[in-house]
Design a protein around this motif. Sequence first.
Motif, mmCIF file in Angstrom:
data_model
loop_
_atom_site.group_PDB
_atom_site.id
_atom_site.type_symbol
_atom_site.label_atom_id
_atom_site.label_comp_id
_atom_site.label_asym_id
_atom_site.label_seq_id
_atom_site.Cartn_x
_atom_site.Cartn_y
_atom_site.Cartn_z
ATOM 1 N N LYS A 185 -5.388 39.717 19.210
ATOM 2 C CA LYS A 185 -6.808 40.206 18.884
ATOM 3 C C LYS A 185 -7.888 39.868 19.130
ATOM 4 O O LYS A 185 -8.061 39.244 18.994
ATOM 5 N N TYR A 237 -9.337 36.476 19.566
ATOM 6 C CA TYR A 237 -8.824 35.495 18.215
ATOM 7 C C TYR A 237 -7.914 34.838 18.988
ATOM 8 O O TYR A 237 -6.682 34.889 20.530
ATOM 9 N N GLU A 238 -6.842 33.452 18.646
ATOM 10 C CA GLU A 238 -5.324 32.944 18.804
ATOM 11 C C GLU A 238 -4.332 33.390 18.458
ATOM 12 O O GLU A 238 -3.860 33.392 19.759
ATOM 13 N N ASP A 239 -4.347 34.381 18.366
ATOM 14 C CA ASP A 239 -3.419 35.632 17.930
ATOM 15 C C ASP A 239 -3.371 36.140 18.942
ATOM 16 O O ASP A 239 -2.108 37.015 18.956
#
Length: 326
Positions: A308, A304-306
């Motif tokens: 994770k 994901y973008e974060d």
Amino acid sequence: MKDKILRELYEKKGQYISGEELSEKYQVSRTAIWKHMNALKKEGYVIETTHKKGYKLIESSGKLIPEALKRDLNTVEIGNKIIYFDTIDSTNNYSKRIAKDAAHGTVIISEEQSGGRGRLGRNWISPKGEGIWMSIVLKPDIPPTEGMKMTQIAAAAVCNAIRGVTGLEAFIKWPNDLVVNGKKVCGILTEMAGELTRIDYLIVGIGINANNESFLEEFQHIATSLAKEKGEKVDRKTLILHLLKEFEGLYEDYINQGTLEKTLAIIRNYSAVLGKSILVIRGEQQLKATVLGIDEEGLLEVKYEDGKRELLMSGEVSIRGEEGYI
């Protein structure tokens, strides 16, 4: 009686069979034979009638002929019995109704579905005589947790069959769709019944837009057919035969080896999503992610973008491209 007459016509393909011969064999009147012939013609079979010669089946008909499939099918278990319908609500629904008593490998095929279903309860449009609408009944001795691997086996089998028969570059949109030129040509719906520790049966439903000529406006930007992409009609019988042979080979390899190695090699090689940015959809939630890979169990690894990372199970989420279907 109509099915018996159709079998006689197919076995005599290219040759005439007289109404008198059929009448004597089945102990019915020649008028009854004539009525059954007309009924077959109304269903789409091309039958030539010639005075003093009788009836002849013309194989240029696009109609699927179950007798032809049974004769030419080069498999051991998958397709050992083929149940054919001109129309039905859903091949998956029918399969579930007979699954308890049906033999492993039974295949149900219909020219049309009035209530076809896709994954997550979506409708599947199944026009008469244009696509391949079929289900396979399976009774594997595997844990229920392994059941969804049948979807991936089916996806790999369909992909190889489309590429081999049509020459089109088909790709697999994890976990259950096949795409050509970025548009959907096939969907797979696997359903299972059983208990906590064992499977009673699995139904693998496969819908292929083979020769579909048109689509509802709402689907035109995401769906296509093999015929549209190839520029000519596809022989549905040949595609079905290749598909079932591919499926049996991958299925038997999985059962005997206990791994999806061969199936996953196909899925990775012809993946439509590996390395791409996608949207991971859970209900109303949509998260941007990049597809990193597909693990040994067939789970989709995303980032994901974060930062994770997560392994996605096919029954939990849907995915699509950021700017379209894929």
